[in-house]
Design a protein around this motif. Sequence first.
Motif: not given
Length: 484
Positions: A27-36
């Motif tokens: 989550v820290y590195l990819f924010s809202s794209d973390s689930s991609s």
Amino acid sequence: MSQTKTPSLLDALTPIVALLIMLATSVYLFSSDSSSGANQIALIMAACIALLVAVKNGYKWQQLEAGIVKSVASVTGALLILFAVGALIGTWILAGTVPAMIYYGIQLLSPDYFYAASCLICAVIAISIGSSWTVAGTIGVALIGIAAALGLNIEITAGAIISGAYFGDKMSPLSDTTNLAPAIVGTDIFKHIKHMSWTTIPSISIALTGFLILGFNNNATNSDTQLNDILVILDNDFSIGLHLLLPLVVVLFLAYKKTPAFPTVILGSLSGALCALVFQFEGIVKFANDDNLLPIIAALKGIWITMFSGYEANTSDAVINQLLSRGGMSGMLNTIWLILCAMAFGGVMEVSGMLKRIVQSLLTLVKGSSSLIITTLATCIGANIITADQYIAIVLPGRMLKVEYAKHGLDPVNLSRSIEDSATITSPLVPWNTCGAYMAVTLGVATMTYLPYAFFNLICPIVSGIYAYFNFKIELLDDGLVAT
């Protein structure tokens, strides 16, 4: 047969701690794209760590593989529904069903009470049909579109939709989870629903109040002129009319008749395709964009495209294009990837005994009825996170804790209510849980962004815990005494 050791608490917690660290990093590195993709890698790496721990304890790969396969197989139905919902969204936009719901919703729903109304609408429909997923995949999609057209916050709207859908699902005798929980612990469904009303009605009342406050303080950005322009564009591009709501009627009728979810959604998608052929023929031919085909063949090609790839809007308004460019089975693949990785992790944790070890450790904290119920709530929420599936989070604690409730002189209805107040309610709040992944992809809003606004889902476990702490509305067995 190889000899296996019971995992220690350190064994059981090691994969969990590793997963939490990796997910936080994701989550820290990819924010809202973390689930991609990033969360999927975290789950697979955590599953590998769990496998190593299990092998250390004497488990063979064949045993662990069987556990993974069993875990993945348990969500096959959910995966098929996800594919079907992708097709449904695509054909319903092509048919004008979703645009029609947005068109009429813009005119009927005021921004001041939109969030509360969304919650209430979803609650009523979910009670009627007993399915939060069906509500989100039909009415929910339209409400998100209406919110965007009105310039309202879609994250709050998603929270309102989920709050209403899960309240209605939880209180409906037609719901699968509402039937499953009392069946597992051995109590009557209507007694179960009556007992749940003590926690759910205060929770939804607080949630509705919160949505009303947010509504009256909304910052709707679109002017009346902009809204009128959106209505004109929708009417021109889709020949809007009430008849376009027929696919919605089909789905709600089938759900009310307790038709299984997959055929219900598939039939809803096909009814959307038929509606598109009858009422939007020229639009489909244009969408297919193939002048070398006869019009009827081009129309069939257009429907085919929307079912596997989704609809791509090409109007004169960027907002509408963004709203209506959605759907398709292929659009669900990332979510299915997430679910498969989560179920692999959950499968290893369950078959290796690590999940059971964690539950047993929690039970050592139980000193009386209050702490038992609070432990149940925590166990079910933890099971949602670890196993990534609400059905496992209902069945596993239900079976393991049933004897404990009898020992404390508690009626099993307390256990069934606690399970529903935690396992059912919090499932859409976990991004990799089948429910959380479904809601995120269907509504087009990331789980972690709608989570703070899913008021009912956040409040209900707290209310249940407060009741337990004060021994309020705790049912005893006929010869039981509440242990304190």
